[in-house]
Design a protein around this motif. Structure first.
Motif, PDB file in Angstrom:
ATOM      1  N   UNK A  95       0.804  -1.267  -0.009  1.00 18.21           N
ATOM      2  CA  UNK A  95      -0.077   0.047  -0.011  1.00 18.21           C
ATOM      3  C   UNK A  95       0.835   1.199  -0.029  1.00 18.21           C
ATOM      4  N   UNK A  96       0.499   2.345  -1.051  1.00 13.42           N
ATOM      5  CA  UNK A  96       0.985   3.440  -0.992  1.00 13.42           C
ATOM      6  C   UNK A  96       0.187   4.580  -0.114  1.00 13.42           C
ATOM      7  N   UNK A  97       0.788   5.467   0.614  1.00 16.95           N
ATOM      8  CA  UNK A  97      -0.291   6.402   1.418  1.00 16.95           C
ATOM      9  C   UNK A  97       0.608   7.654   1.581  1.00 16.95           C
ATOM     10  N   UNK A  98      -0.169   8.657   1.846  1.00 15.67           N
ATOM     11  CA  UNK A  98       0.289  10.070   1.936  1.00 15.67           C
ATOM     12  C   UNK A  98       0.117  10.290   3.405  1.00 15.67           C
ATOM     13  N   UNK A  99       0.988  11.103   4.015  1.00 18.60           N
ATOM     14  CA  UNK A  99       0.802  11.478   5.435  1.00 18.60           C
ATOM     15  C   UNK A  99       1.790  12.605   5.876  1.00 18.60           C
ATOM     16  N   UNK A 100       2.067  12.638   7.086  1.00 19.32           N
ATOM     17  CA  UNK A 100       2.823  13.850   7.675  1.00 19.32           C
ATOM     18  C   UNK A 100       3.969  13.283   8.407  1.00 19.32           C
TER      19      UNK A 100
END
Length: 122
Positions: A95-100
């Motif tokens: 899984x790819x994800x975006x975040x902080x």
């Protein structure tokens, strides 16, 4: 709302390589840290790697350090995961994800792609 679409998964023999890609929609891709996780049935999602907004800082789980490389191309709104020396135990949905990402390098995902299957045969 951003959308993340992974690609590049498939079947590979042990010792082989794959490169996963994650294409993001929207004009704010370069503002986000990005990361990769994986999950096998019955287990929690496992952190693999994260990269800050500029690509200047990267972080890896011990299980993949030295074998996997995360990178990004902000002009193409894409993050990559280069996977080398693959093992059967790397078989999972990735899984790819975006975040902080905070100043210590800790990464907090807040939006996920749908995942792509990677199968490593022995």
């Amino acid at each position: 709302q951003v959308q993340l679409v992974e690609s590049g998964g498939g079947l590979v023999q042990a010792g082989g390589s794959l490169t996963l890609s994650c294409a993001a929609s929207g004009r704010t891709f370069s503002r986000y840290a990005m990361g990769w996780f994986r999950q096998t049935p019955g287990k929690e999602r496992e952190f693999l790697a994260a990269i800050n907004w500029s690509g200047g800082s990267t972080y890896y789980a011990d299980s993949v350090k030295g074998r996997f490389t995360i990178s990004r191309d902000n002009a193409q709104n894409t993050v990559y995961l280069q996977m080398n020396s693959l093992k059967p135990e790397d078989t999972a949905v990735y899984y790819c994800n975006k975040g902080r990402m905070d100043s210590s390098g800790s990464y907090y995902p807040d939006y996920w792609g749908q995942g792509t299957q990677v199968t490593v045969s022995s």
